[in-house]
Design an enzyme around this catalytic site. Structure first.
Site, short mmCIF file in Angstrom:
data_model
loop_
_atom_site.label_atom_id
_atom_site.label_comp_id
_atom_site.label_asym_id
_atom_site.label_seq_id
_atom_site.Cartn_x
_atom_site.Cartn_y
_atom_site.Cartn_z
CD GLU A 166 26.67 53.90 46.29
OE1 GLU A 166 25.98 52.99 46.73
OE2 GLU A 166 27.79 54.18 46.72
CB CYS A 203 32.84 51.91 46.92
SG CYS A 203 32.65 51.58 45.22
S1 SF4 Z 1 37.00 47.77 44.77
FE1 SF4 Z 1 37.11 46.20 43.16
S2 SF4 Z 1 35.00 45.43 42.92
FE2 SF4 Z 1 34.90 47.39 44.05
S3 SF4 Z 1 34.51 48.95 42.48
FE3 SF4 Z 1 36.75 48.88 42.82
S4 SF4 Z 1 37.49 47.39 41.29
FE4 SF4 Z 1 35.27 47.11 41.44
#
Ligand code: SF4
Length: 364
Positions: A91, A354
């Site tokens: 993404e 995300c």
């Molecule tokens: S929040 Fe944690 S699991 Fe999610 S992309 Fe970032 S490092 Fe990886």
């Protein structure tokens, strides 16, 4: 598999066009389009149509291909689901803001870090992205902003409405598990797109050797630490990385970086609630006591705390907390002299948290 022309050096591209029986100047024309992020050959208006069609049968332009594009209802956020050459998906998000156009870049396909509130890690880590795959995300956003219009060359690097001005490496993946490629990508963005170091942010969950590597690299970028809890016990429950790197050591490494580069350290803090057995939402990491503990960790340092109201991920076991609870938490930080802001939710209607779009596509 088709040849990705963006990945070729200038001499390789020239050889490619010669091998197709074309004059060498075609390589220069194609390179100019690639440098602007041309998503396909049909946009290359100064090439004959039959040549564009022929090229499309043997090659791709960029190492990323848009397979889905979502626009937020306020038209300020565009989210791309992109496919890589090996069919992995990532993404990338373009955010149009009052201070410029910012691109949130993914550094890995998937993520191994296992943070309990995050959708990106649910399918595990597939692989690291190459320097070109990260740079191509920025060019994809640049094409979205500018299309086939030529880029203005602005020696002072100031953003205008049609340029990418800021990069945040905060998309899918842990950038400091792919540090050398991230550094290569940022060098490229600084050199070729004139994006100043101070408009670049790298966000990490706290990989200390990676922070030290950024320190040794020596560029005055911004560093953001995804902290999300004010003590080791709570943080270990939601971020397995905390088993390896404890809060104090992570913050010490981050303060070293921000002091050396004279930059304000960003702390990312998602405010989470959790439903109890009666279905009532309780504050998970957002009580007044947590705010006091967080203040104690960072008091006296040049830090900005970004408070992020939880963006719901269906597969994750957390709940949003009330606006009042968010403001109560922030008020305590302010009372303790900590710089803080609540991050405006951008593109919630298009799943801008995300990994959500990638996950939903994989589940189909
Ligand atoms: S929040 Fe944690 S699991 Fe999610 S992309 Fe970032 S490092 Fe990886």
């Amino acid at each position: 598999m088709k040849t990705v022309l963006f990945n070729l050096t200038d001499s390789e591209l020239e050889q490619f066009v010669v091998d197709m029986g074309l004059p060498r100047f075609r390589a220069k024309q194609i390179r100019e389009w690639l440098n602007r992020g041309a998503p396909n050959f049909s946009v290359m208006k100064n090439l004959p149509i039959d040549l564009r069609e022929k090229l499309a049968t043997v090659a791709d332009t960029m190492p990323v291909k848009i397979i889905k594009k979502l626009e937020s209802s306020d038209n300020q956020t565009t989210k791309f689901l992109l496919e890589l050459n090996d069919c992995e998906q990532i993404e990338c998000v373009l955010m149009r803001t009052t201070y410029g156009n910012s691109v949130c870049v993914s550094s890995q396909a998937g993520c191994a870090m296992g943070c309990k509130f995050c959708a990106s890690t649910l399918l595990g880590l597939k692989r690291n992205l190459t320097t070109n795959e990260m740079f191509a995300q920025v060019l994809t956003a640049q094409w979205e902003l500018r299309g086939d219009k030529l880029k203005d060359i602005r020696p002072n690097g100031d953003a205008n409405n049609n340029d990418v001005s800021h990069i945040v490496v905060m998309g899918t993946g842990e950038p400091l598990q792919n540090t050398q490629n991230v550094i290569g990508f940022l060098e490229q963005a600084n050199k070729e797109l004139n994006i100043s170091w101070r408009r670049i942010t790298v966000s990490t969950c706290g990989i200390i050797p990676g922070i030290d590597a950024l320190n040794a690299w020596g560029r005055p970028i911004n560093l953001a630490i995804s902290l999300h809890a004010p003590d080791d016990e709570l943080r270990t429950q939601i971020m397995p990385v905390n088993n390896r790197f404890k809060i104090k050591e992570v913050l010490d490494a981050a303060f070293r970086f921000s002091d050396n580069h004279n930059r304000q350290l960003m702390i990312e803090y998602i405010l989470l609630g959790k439903k109890n057995s009666d279905g009532v939402i309780e504050l998970f990491n957002a009580t007044p006591e947590h705010a006091e503990k967080l203040s104690d960790l960072i008091r006296g340092h040049n830090v900005m705390v970004n408070l992020i109201p939880w963006n719901t991920v269906d597969e994750r076991d957390f709940a949003s907390i009330s606006g009042n609870a968010v403001h109560r938490f922030q008020d305590i930080l302010i009372k303790n002299g900590i710089h803080t802001r609540i991050r405006r939710e951008r593109g919630a209607d298009i799943g801008s948290a995300c990994g959500q779009l990638r996950l939903k596509n994989a589940q189909k």
